[in-house]
Structures are given as C-alpha cells and as structure tokens.
Write a protein that holds these residues in place. Structure first.
Motif, PDB file in Angstrom:
ATOM      1  N   ALA A 100       0.650  -1.409  -0.001  1.00 29.63           N
ATOM      2  CA  ALA A 100      -0.043   0.471  -0.064  1.00 29.63           C
ATOM      3  C   ALA A 100       1.341   1.466   0.565  1.00 29.63           C
ATOM      4  O   ALA A 100       0.857   2.298  -0.291  1.00 29.63           O
ATOM      5  N   LEU A 101       2.098   1.003   1.016  1.00 29.25           N
ATOM      6  CA  LEU A 101       2.471   2.524   1.091  1.00 29.25           C
ATOM      7  C   LEU A 101       3.410   2.849  -0.364  1.00 29.25           C
ATOM      8  O   LEU A 101       3.622   4.188  -1.382  1.00 29.25           O
ATOM      9  N   ILE A 102       3.806   1.434  -1.209  1.00 27.66           N
ATOM     10  CA  ILE A 102       3.844   1.805  -2.318  1.00 27.66           C
ATOM     11  C   ILE A 102       3.594   2.416  -3.679  1.00 27.66           C
ATOM     12  O   ILE A 102       3.936   3.060  -4.108  1.00 27.66           O
ATOM     13  N   ASP A 103       2.341   1.763  -3.696  1.00 34.86           N
ATOM     14  CA  ASP A 103       1.819   2.205  -4.828  1.00 34.86           C
ATOM     15  C   ASP A 103       0.687   3.983  -4.231  1.00 34.86           C
ATOM     16  O   ASP A 103       0.636   4.642  -5.130  1.00 34.86           O
ATOM     17  N   GLN A 104       1.364   3.722  -2.949  1.00 38.02           N
ATOM     18  CA  GLN A 104       1.189   5.772  -2.470  1.00 38.02           C
ATOM     19  C   GLN A 104       2.148   5.645  -2.748  1.00 38.02           C
ATOM     20  O   GLN A 104       2.059   7.258  -3.762  1.00 38.02           O
ATOM     21  N   LYS A 105       3.413   5.877  -2.754  1.00 34.82           N
ATOM     22  CA  LYS A 105       5.123   6.674  -3.652  1.00 34.82           C
ATOM     23  C   LYS A 105       4.501   7.042  -5.065  1.00 34.82           C
ATOM     24  O   LYS A 105       5.510   7.585  -5.539  1.00 34.82           O
ATOM     25  N   LYS A 106       4.094   5.435  -5.506  1.00 36.25           N
ATOM     26  CA  LYS A 106       4.053   5.355  -7.008  1.00 36.25           C
ATOM     27  C   LYS A 106       2.879   6.474  -7.454  1.00 36.25           C
ATOM     28  O   LYS A 106       2.947   7.652  -8.747  1.00 36.25           O
TER      29      LYS A 106
END
Length: 126
Positions: A100-106
């Motif tokens: 979820a954090l990776i998706d937010q950073k993307k």
C-alpha cells in the motif's frame, strides 16, 4: 479453549445481548446483518474498548489464549490481491502495508511528474 462468550451493546446486539456456549468445534452461520462478523471481530479484537460490554469465559480456569479468526477483516489486512495479475496475492499484514505504501509513493511520483511537465512547458513558453 473458549467455553462461552457474551456479546451485547454492539452492532445488532441490544443491551440483553446473547450468551453462546461453545464446544470443541463450532460453526457460526446466519443471514446477512445478524451479527456473525460482530462476533468474530469481538473474538479477534476483544481488547478494543468498543467490546468492553462483551466477555469470554475460558475452560478450566484458563485466563487467556490467542484466538485466530479468519474473516473478511483478516483477509483485508493480510492478503493483498493485485488486480493486474489474477490469482497472485501477497500474504501477511506487513507485506500488505508495504505494498500500500509503494502504491501511494507511485501516485505521489506521478503527481510530481505532472508538475514537472507543467513547469517545463511554462519554461519553454518563455
């Protein structure tokens, strides 16, 4: 092992609530909206304040055990199902939080890239 539980004053349970005596193997089933998920969440998160009017009675004087509940909240917390590849999922609450954090950073990177494009366009028009 849990001998019985009482649940009241939460979701579909009024101030009288219910008391359920349990055996070694138990199935809880019923129509939608009858309180199955509320029961499972109470067993899973019994330390949370909203379940303070509920209780669990353990067999043989045992005061507490870990209780594992497999319900939709467990699935949401522990399985990250990616729509781009059907049948592929990540297991574990920590892994789900990282994805979820990776998706937010993307998403953040895409916003910044859009801003950069706007700034470059403004510079080229000067």
């Amino acid at each position: 092992m849990i001998e019985k539980f009482r649940i009241k004053e939460i979701a579909s349970y009024d101030s009288n609530g219910i008391e359920v005596d349990l055996g070694k193997i138990n199935y809880i089933y019923g129509s939608n909206g009858t309180g199955k998920t509320t029961i499972s969440e109470m067993l899973r998160n019994r330390e949370i304040e909203k379940f303070s009017s509920c209780s669990i009675e353990w067999k043989s004087g045992v005061t507490d055990f870990d209780v594992f509940v497999y319900n939709r909240h467990f699935v949401e917390e522990n399985f990250n199902i990616r729509n781009d590849i059907k049948g592929i999922f990540t297991l574990g609450k920590e892994s789900t939080e990282i994805l979820a954090l990776i998706d937010q950073k993307k998403q953040d990177a895409e916003k910044h890239q859009g801003r950069i494009g706007n700034l470059e366009s403004n510079i080229n028009h000067i």
